[in-house]
Design an enzyme around this catalytic site. Structure first.
Site, PDB file in Angstrom:
ATOM      1  N   ALA A   1      -0.621   2.631  16.133  1.00 53.32           N
ATOM      2  CA  ALA A   1      -0.059   3.722  15.322  1.00 53.32           C
ATOM      3  C   ALA A   1       0.580   3.160  14.048  1.00 53.32           C
ATOM      4  CB  ALA A   1       0.955   4.507  16.149  1.00 53.32           C
ATOM      5  N   GLY A   2      -0.071   2.161  13.472  1.00 53.30           N
ATOM      6  CA  GLY A   2       0.418   1.582  12.212  1.00 53.30           C
ATOM      7  C   GLY A   2      -0.264   2.237  11.017  1.00 53.30           C
TER       8      GLY A   2
ATOM      9  N   THR B   1       4.711   1.714  21.004  1.00 48.98           N
ATOM     10  CA  THR B   1       5.925   2.383  20.510  1.00 48.98           C
ATOM     11  C   THR B   1       5.554   3.853  20.347  1.00 48.98           C
ATOM     12  OG1 THR B   1       6.399   0.364  19.271  1.00 48.98           O
ATOM     13  CG2 THR B   1       7.713   2.314  18.707  1.00 48.98           C
TER      14      THR B   1
ATOM     15  N   LYS C   1       0.821  -1.227   0.000  1.00 48.34           N
ATOM     16  CA  LYS C   1       0.000   0.000   0.000  1.00 48.34           C
ATOM     17  C   LYS C   1       0.852   1.273   0.000  1.00 48.34           C
ATOM     18  CE  LYS C   1      -4.026  -1.971   2.274  1.00 48.34           C
ATOM     19  NZ  LYS C   1      -5.019  -1.814   3.339  1.00 48.34           N
TER      20      LYS C   1
HETATM   21  P1  NAP Z   1       0.631  -2.263  11.182  1.00 49.06           P
HETATM   22  O1  NAP Z   1       0.987  -1.112  10.339  1.00 49.06           O
HETATM   23  O2  NAP Z   1       1.556  -3.426  11.265  1.00 49.06           O
HETATM   24  O3  NAP Z   1       0.400  -1.691  12.704  1.00 49.06           O
HETATM   25  C1  NAP Z   1       0.086  -2.576  13.749  1.00 49.06           C
HETATM   26  C2  NAP Z   1      -0.170  -1.778  15.039  1.00 49.06           C
HETATM   27  O4  NAP Z   1      -0.593  -2.717  16.035  1.00 49.06           O
HETATM   28  C3  NAP Z   1       1.063  -1.066  15.616  1.00 49.06           C
HETATM   29  O5  NAP Z   1       0.662   0.104  16.248  1.00 49.06           O
HETATM   30  C4  NAP Z   1       1.571  -2.080  16.659  1.00 49.06           C
HETATM   31  O6  NAP Z   1       2.295  -1.489  17.687  1.00 49.06           O
HETATM   32  C5  NAP Z   1       0.250  -2.594  17.181  1.00 49.06           C
HETATM   33  N1  NAP Z   1       0.313  -3.919  17.808  1.00 49.06           N
HETATM   34  C6  NAP Z   1       0.560  -5.109  17.221  1.00 49.06           C
HETATM   35  N2  NAP Z   1       0.474  -6.095  18.121  1.00 49.06           N
HETATM   36  C7  NAP Z   1       0.175  -5.517  19.323  1.00 49.06           C
HETATM   37  C8  NAP Z   1      -0.040  -6.020  20.629  1.00 49.06           C
HETATM   38  N3  NAP Z   1       0.035  -7.319  20.922  1.00 49.06           N
HETATM   39  N4  NAP Z   1      -0.345  -5.127  21.611  1.00 49.06           N
HETATM   40  C9  NAP Z   1      -0.449  -3.814  21.348  1.00 49.06           C
HETATM   41  N5  NAP Z   1      -0.252  -3.282  20.122  1.00 49.06           N
HETATM   42  C10 NAP Z   1       0.056  -4.128  19.123  1.00 49.06           C
HETATM   43  O7  NAP Z   1      -0.773  -2.886  10.785  1.00 49.06           O
HETATM   44  P2  NAP Z   1      -2.010  -2.161  10.040  1.00 49.06           P
HETATM   45  O8  NAP Z   1      -1.841  -2.302   8.580  1.00 49.06           O
HETATM   46  O9  NAP Z   1      -2.199  -0.817  10.637  1.00 49.06           O
HETATM   47  O10 NAP Z   1      -3.219  -3.149  10.452  1.00 49.06           O
HETATM   48  C11 NAP Z   1      -3.716  -3.176  11.775  1.00 49.06           C
HETATM   49  C12 NAP Z   1      -4.931  -4.072  11.880  1.00 49.06           C
HETATM   50  O11 NAP Z   1      -5.954  -3.594  11.019  1.00 49.06           O
HETATM   51  C13 NAP Z   1      -4.706  -5.535  11.490  1.00 49.06           C
HETATM   52  O12 NAP Z   1      -5.352  -6.341  12.454  1.00 49.06           O
HETATM   53  C14 NAP Z   1      -5.416  -5.664  10.151  1.00 49.06           C
HETATM   54  O13 NAP Z   1      -5.927  -6.954   9.929  1.00 49.06           O
HETATM   55  C15 NAP Z   1      -6.556  -4.677  10.320  1.00 49.06           C
HETATM   56  N6  NAP Z   1      -7.091  -4.143   9.044  1.00 49.06           N
HETATM   57  C16 NAP Z   1      -8.442  -4.092   8.886  1.00 49.06           C
HETATM   58  C17 NAP Z   1      -8.972  -3.584   7.723  1.00 49.06           C
HETATM   59  C18 NAP Z   1     -10.470  -3.572   7.523  1.00 49.06           C
HETATM   60  O14 NAP Z   1     -10.908  -3.284   6.397  1.00 49.06           O
HETATM   61  N7  NAP Z   1     -11.252  -3.839   8.529  1.00 49.06           N
HETATM   62  C19 NAP Z   1      -8.133  -3.075   6.717  1.00 49.06           C
HETATM   63  C20 NAP Z   1      -6.757  -3.108   6.919  1.00 49.06           C
HETATM   64  C21 NAP Z   1      -6.239  -3.653   8.103  1.00 49.06           C
HETATM   65  P3  NAP Z   1       3.852  -1.080  17.485  1.00 49.06           P
HETATM   66  O15 NAP Z   1       3.833   0.178  16.666  1.00 49.06           O
HETATM   67  O16 NAP Z   1       4.333  -0.836  18.878  1.00 49.06           O
HETATM   68  O17 NAP Z   1       4.519  -2.230  16.803  1.00 49.06           O
END
Ligand code: NAP
Length: 294
Positions: free
Chosen positions: A137-138, A162, A75
């Site tokens: 904050a991803g 983080t 993306k």
């Molecule tokens: P990403 O960029 O990898 O960010 C992940 C975030 O989750 C970071 O802030 C990370 O913290 C935090 N995290 C991961 N494991 C954790 C834990 N055990 N405890 C606390 N914080 C944790 O991922 P993303 O692309 O933003 O996606 C995030 C979620 O959205 C995923 O579950 C994905 O499946 C979902 N999603 C849903 C849709 C939808 O249409 N519904 C679309 C896209 C994604 P750190 O920064 O500290 O590592």
């Protein structure tokens, strides 16, 4: 033998580029819409290796694709191979939808719009004047936070384990949208009181997603308030531990299925210029939920 007329010499192509791609249900969603609207488009999965991304984008242009979706892990990276990106997509730092306009590729972000439409459809309210707490904050947090700021939230708190990543997003919002964002380390003492006072809390972390269903996005104890809206972008499982706890406390809860659905609807509208009728959207959403929850 009956001739299959679904694809002819006139059929145009759209698709989804990512890796892995086998799990995607976007082909079913978009092909169902085209079939029901009688639009001669076929949507195909496009599995691409990282080293081939630029060539793949060039290939879709050469093949005159109508457009395509982009999913994990491209993306962000795809943006540099496009001719232009919308201002929103640039702020959000991610593109998930590309449209071919007269042979030029334009990048859009429909994830944030999908989230916003789902939130409004499923809760009946918007973000104007609201105090919103975002956990994580991803990539998703960044897109959603920008959208919520653009839609007039009064305050946005971004909480992450983080801190530097939460800082980056809050600075981006304060410097480029409006000065409403604050960042917090997830173990900070003030998190529980800010949580309790927020109108809306959104989990954007992957904590609680299958197969780690026992995990909560915040480790410190928190208290839900009954009038809060709790949104979790996760849709597998349909109810995370976080949503179940919020539901027990009497909160309005919403999962990420609507976000996934509406980002696809918005992408389809961008490609075709067709507004999908409300009645069809309702029926489609129901069937979409059924196949995802099987
Ligand atoms: P990403 O960029 O990898 O960010 C992940 C975030 O989750 C970071 O802030 C990370 O913290 C935090 N995290 C991961 N494991 C954790 C834990 N055990 N405890 C606390 N914080 C944790 O991922 P993303 O692309 O933003 O996606 C995030 C979620 O959205 C995923 O579950 C994905 O499946 C979902 N999603 C849903 C849709 C939808 O249409 N519904 C679309 C896209 C994604 P750190 O920064 O500290 O590592």
């Amino acid at each position: 033998m009956q001739i299959d007329n679904r694809v002819t010499g006139k059929t145009r192509l759209i698709g989804v580029m990512g890796n892995p791609i086998e799990h995607s249900i976007s082909p079913q969603l978009h092909n169902t819409i085209s079939k029901h609207l009688g639009i001669d488009l076929v949507y195909v999965p496009l599995k691409v290796e990282k080293s081939d991304l630029e060539n793949a984008v060039k290939g879709l242009k050469a093949l005159n694709f109508v457009g395509f979706n982009v999913t994990i892990p491209y993306k962000k990276e795809v943006m540099k191979f496009l001719d232009d990106n919308t201002k929103e997509a640039l702020l959000m730092g991610a593109v998930n939808t590309v449209k071919n306009i007269d042979g030029r590729f334009y990048g859009y972000n429909t994830d944030a719009e999908g989230f916003s439409r789902s939130f409004k459809e499923e809760t009946g309210v918007g973000f104007k004047g609201k105090k919103v707490l975002i956990i994580g904050a991803g990539g998703v947090a960044r897109a959603i936070s920008v959208k919520i700021a653009l839609e007039g939230a009064k305050k946005i708190f971004i909480v992450n384990r983080t801190l530097s990543k939460a800082e980056e997003i809050s600075e981006l919002i304060n410097n480029n949208v409006v000065n409403v964002a604050h960042c917090l380390y997830s173990e900070d003492d003030s998190v529980s009181s800010i949580f309790e006072e927020s109108d809306v809390v959104i989990n954007t972390t992957s904590a609680g997603m299958h197969p780690n269903e026992d995990v909560l996005p915040l480790e410190q104890p928190i208290k839900f308030s009954t009038n809060q809206i709790i949104y979790d972008v996760i849709y597998n499982p349909a109810k995370t531990k976080f949503l179940l706890e919020a539901e027990v406390s009497g909160c309005k809860t919403v999962n990420g299925l609507g976000m996934l659905f509406y980002q696809g609807i918005y992408a389809y509208e961008i490609w075709t210029g067709v507004k999908i009728p409300d009645e069809m959207k309702k029926e489609l959403f129901k069937s979409f939920k059924d196949i995802l929850q099987k």
